[in-house]
Design an enzyme around this catalytic site. Structure first.
Site, PDB file in Angstrom:
ATOM      1  N   ASP A   7     -11.959  -7.164   2.921  1.00  0.00           N
ATOM      2  CA  ASP A   7     -11.410  -5.967   2.296  1.00  0.00           C
ATOM      3  C   ASP A   7     -10.178  -5.498   3.050  1.00  0.00           C
ATOM      4  O   ASP A   7     -10.188  -5.363   4.265  1.00  0.00           O
ATOM      5  CB  ASP A   7     -12.454  -4.840   2.288  1.00  0.00           C
ATOM      6  CG  ASP A   7     -13.694  -5.225   1.505  1.00  0.00           C
ATOM      7  OD1 ASP A   7     -13.582  -6.152   0.682  1.00  0.00           O
ATOM      8  OD2 ASP A   7     -14.749  -4.613   1.714  1.00  0.00           O
ATOM      9  N   HIS A   9       6.606   1.536  -5.235  1.00  0.00           N
ATOM     10  CA  HIS A   9       6.462   1.247  -3.808  1.00  0.00           C
ATOM     11  C   HIS A   9       5.072   0.719  -3.476  1.00  0.00           C
ATOM     12  O   HIS A   9       4.915  -0.287  -2.760  1.00  0.00           O
ATOM     13  CB  HIS A   9       6.756   2.525  -3.016  1.00  0.00           C
ATOM     14  CG  HIS A   9       6.616   2.382  -1.530  1.00  0.00           C
ATOM     15  ND1 HIS A   9       5.408   2.565  -0.887  1.00  0.00           N
ATOM     16  CD2 HIS A   9       7.513   2.102  -0.562  1.00  0.00           C
ATOM     17  CE1 HIS A   9       5.569   2.396   0.415  1.00  0.00           C
ATOM     18  NE2 HIS A   9       6.831   2.116   0.647  1.00  0.00           N
ATOM     19  N   SER A  49       8.781  -0.736   5.178  1.00  0.00           N
ATOM     20  CA  SER A  49       7.643  -0.645   4.259  1.00  0.00           C
ATOM     21  C   SER A  49       7.253  -2.023   3.752  1.00  0.00           C
ATOM     22  O   SER A  49       6.078  -2.280   3.466  1.00  0.00           O
ATOM     23  CB  SER A  49       7.993   0.251   3.062  1.00  0.00           C
ATOM     24  OG  SER A  49       7.860   1.614   3.368  1.00  0.00           O
TER      25      SER A  49
END
Length: 678
Positions: free
Chosen positions: A93, A147, A473
């Site tokens: 996960d 994003h 990012s």
């Protein structure tokens, strides 16, 4: 809950409907919307350790698995999908904050993007209070900006053949961890991410029992105890959750790195060996190469080239400044700065121009950016821009032709640190080398939401399934995906043990460790690191106590009211971190640090040491040989750093490396030196 509501009501003499969140896992406390006098009344209560005003953090955006060879790493670990039953052999996960579920439709859905969605959540309460309920957005986990979709599908998702952006860079899109399950926690709205919403998302993720946290957001870092990411990540570390976060997009200035707590993997951005070229052909000149995402036909025949044709500001192609009579049917040269890059192209198009050359200036000398413009557009650097300006102003009839190429591979040098990437040191704790590592973050192709255009401009009606974005990012989820691979391969490793192989990057001789940490990520090397550096909760507690905060402030970070700082580091550099940041001054010219490494290679491994150091500092390592017994055996070594110069400028900002090696492994530890007047 009753206690929180009762405490809030009695201290503020007001209603309790201003209670926004109660934190149970990432933090001990609550978030509330209060008037200044109510906040002050609550602050005076004896049971309140601290109170902090909510501030926003920002999203940092401006072929990679093939470049990193992570597909080969995944194959080595046995994670290839079965040809018979379509199932993965291993699953784990991974969560993405901020992010959003991809909006589904018949032709544009999450299975097309290859993401196996575990859950999706939204956290909006403080944002909703901040905008006073006046929002045109949909308060949904769905991604209306792009994003979150981009970052989540970079970290995890199945391969998608035929992926392309407006006809460019066509190929198979691959994530770092193809068979990971993704849980989504959307905490950012209108590009702002409020601390109370972030902490709520982290709180839920910890409760859900995720394995990896990926945080593509950041803000100003002052103190550990008032930073929601730092505090939430500490609890995540206690629960065995690996946390990676962006370093920030405020480079190339030093001291701008974000998310620098030692229990966080801090990731900066680099280029890859692919770019998006465009060719400019000025009359009778050799070819000039720039960058562009424009994917349609170029200009086969030369047309006129104009610059600074209009009123004040026309050199930057500001809105309403261009003279349509002078621009119509021509290519316009525009200076960078003053407005958004994509907006400049729209201004040129609206004035009748058919193309644009966007040029950096001395005051806007940043990375070249290949944007999805509305018209034929090319981005060039300062030197080329100056040449083009000279050409326009000296030739009575300047003309130009422009062509576009889908992409170019094997670009050298690569990787190169992105100019926008934030640099170290991390000011709240300069004794720890930050950032940690660089990863691909320039022109990254990944999935995109159908609710947002590729430019994010309200004038852009185009929709794409994949987009090309740049920023730390984008680099952060590369490392998050790699950490998922390592967690699946070595579930017994601690979060700090996972960090060392990732930071054992490629050779960093082209830049200093404040710029690229330990180097560029290398998935193949990370799979078999040989040695790791382990850290425990108690080690981090001694580090926090060494920051000289009050006991109450320490307790805010560690969520433990029994902490008394009986063990604390006199020097933060004592932390068993896989690097050295050595601070010297005129009274402190000899410093000793110890490190402990754990053997995760073959039993009976032996390592020799090699030292590369600047002339101004002598480095001695003892012992010079480490002989290990079984897997898991631990050995300590001590390093003595001694100044060879009385001139601080000879020492300041120098660096070197300590490398433990044998035939199978090469374990490199960077060391950086700073000279500060006492």
């Amino acid at each position: 809950m009753d206690w929180y509501m009762s405490s809030l009501s009695s201290a503020t003499s007001g209603p309790t409907d201003n209670l926004l969140y109660m934190y149970e896992n990432a933090y001990q406390g609550f978030a509330a919307s209060l008037e200044p006098e109510q906040a002050e009344a609550l602050r005076k209560q004896s049971y309140v350790l601290g109170m902090y005003e909510d501030v926003p953090l920002k999203l940092h955006t401006t072929h990679t698995p093939s470049f990193l060879k992570s597909q080969k790493a995944s194959t080595t670990l046995g994670f290839q999908r079965s040809q018979h039953d379509g199932s993965a052999n291993v699953r784990w996960d991974l969560i993405s904050i901020p992010s959003a579920v991809i909006k589904s439709s018949s032709e544009h859905n999450s299975s097309r993007r290859g993401i196996l969605m575990l859950s999706c959540n939204r956290f909006t309460r403080y944002y909703y209070v901040h905008v006073e309920g006046n929002t045109t957005g949909v308060l949904s986990p769905r991604d209306h900006q792009g994003h979150g979709t981009h970052t989540a599908s970079t970290a995890a998702g199945s391969p998608v053949p035929g992926a392309a952006f407006l006809g460019k860079v066509m190929g198979t899109a691959r994530s770092m961890a193809p068979h990971a399950r993704v849980a989504i926690y959307k905490v950012c709205w209108d590009s702002n991410c409020w601390n109370s919403d972030i902490l709520a998302g982290m709180d839920q993720a910890i409760k859900d029992g995720v394995d990896i946290m990926s945080l593509s957001l950041g803000g100003s870092d002052m103190f550990y105890f008032d930073n929601s990411v730092t505090v939430g990540a500490f609890t995540a570390m206690e629960k065995g959750i690996f946390v990676s976060a962006l370093a920030g997009n405020e480079g190339p200035e030093s001291g701008t790195v974000k998310n620098g707590a030692p229990w966080i993997m801090t990731v900066s951005a680099s280029s890859i060996d692919r770019d998006l070229p465009a060719n400019i052909f000025p009359w009778q000149w050799t070819t000039i190469t720039g960058l562009s995402k424009y994917a349609q036909a170029g200009l086969d025949k030369p047309v006129g080239l104009v610059y600074n044709k209009g009123i004040h500001g026309s050199n930057m192609c500001l809105n309403g400044t261009l003279d349509p009579a002078a621009v119509k049917g021509k290519v316009v040269l525009c200076d960078r700065g003053g407005n958004e890059r994509v907006e400049k192209g729209l201004v040129v198009r609206n004035a009748g121009g058919i193309g644009m050359i966007l040029a950096n200036t001395q005051t806007s000398d940043r990375d070249l950016a290949s944007d999805p413009h509305f018209l034929r557009a090319v981005m060039v650097g300062v030197t080329t821009g100056n040449t083009m300006r000279q050409y326009v102003m000296s030739d009575p009839n300047p003309i130009v032709r422009v062509t576009f190429t889908p992409y170019r591979l094997n670009v050298r040098p690569a990787p190169v640190v992105a100019k926008f990437s934030s640099r170290g040191p991390y000011n709240p704790s300069v004794q720890i080398l930050k950032l940690d590592v660089i990863a691909p973050g320039v022109d990254i192709v990944s999935a995109w939401t159908n609710d947002a255009p590729p430019t994010k401009s309200p004038f852009d009606k185009r929709r794409v399934q994949f987009n090309i974005e740049s920023g730390t990012s984008m680099s952060c989820p590369h490392v998050s995906g790699l950490a998922a691979l390592l967690r699946a391969a070595h579930p017994e490793w601690s979060t700090s043990a996972i960090k060392r192989p990732i930071t054992d990057g490629k050779d960093s001789s082209v830049a200093d460790p404040w710029t690229l940490g330990s180097g560029h990520v290398d998935p193949q090397e990370a799979l078999s690191p040989g040695l790791v550096y382990n850290l425990t909760r108690d080690d981090y507690m001694a580090f926090i106590c060494g920051l000289n905060y009050t006991i109450e402030q320490v307790q805010l970070v560690v969520r433990d009211p029994s902490v008394n700082c009986s063990r604390k580091f006199s020097n933060l550099g004592e932390l068993n971190y896989p690097s050295f940041s050595v601070i010297m001054n005129e009274n402190r010219t000899v410093i000793d640090y110890a490190r402990e490494v754990t053997n995760v290679g073959a039993p009976g491994s032996t390592y020799q040491v090699a030292i590369a150091t600047p002339r101004s500092v002598a480095v001695n390592v003892q012992p010079m040989t480490l002989a290990f017994g079984p897997v898991g055996d631990k050995k300590r070594y001590t390093v003595t750093f001694a100044a060879n110069s009385t001139n601080g400028t000879d020492i300041d900002k120098t660096y070197g490396f300590i490398t433990w090696y044998n035939r199978e492994h090469r374990v490199r530890t960077p060391m950086v030196f700073t000279y500060m007047l006492s």
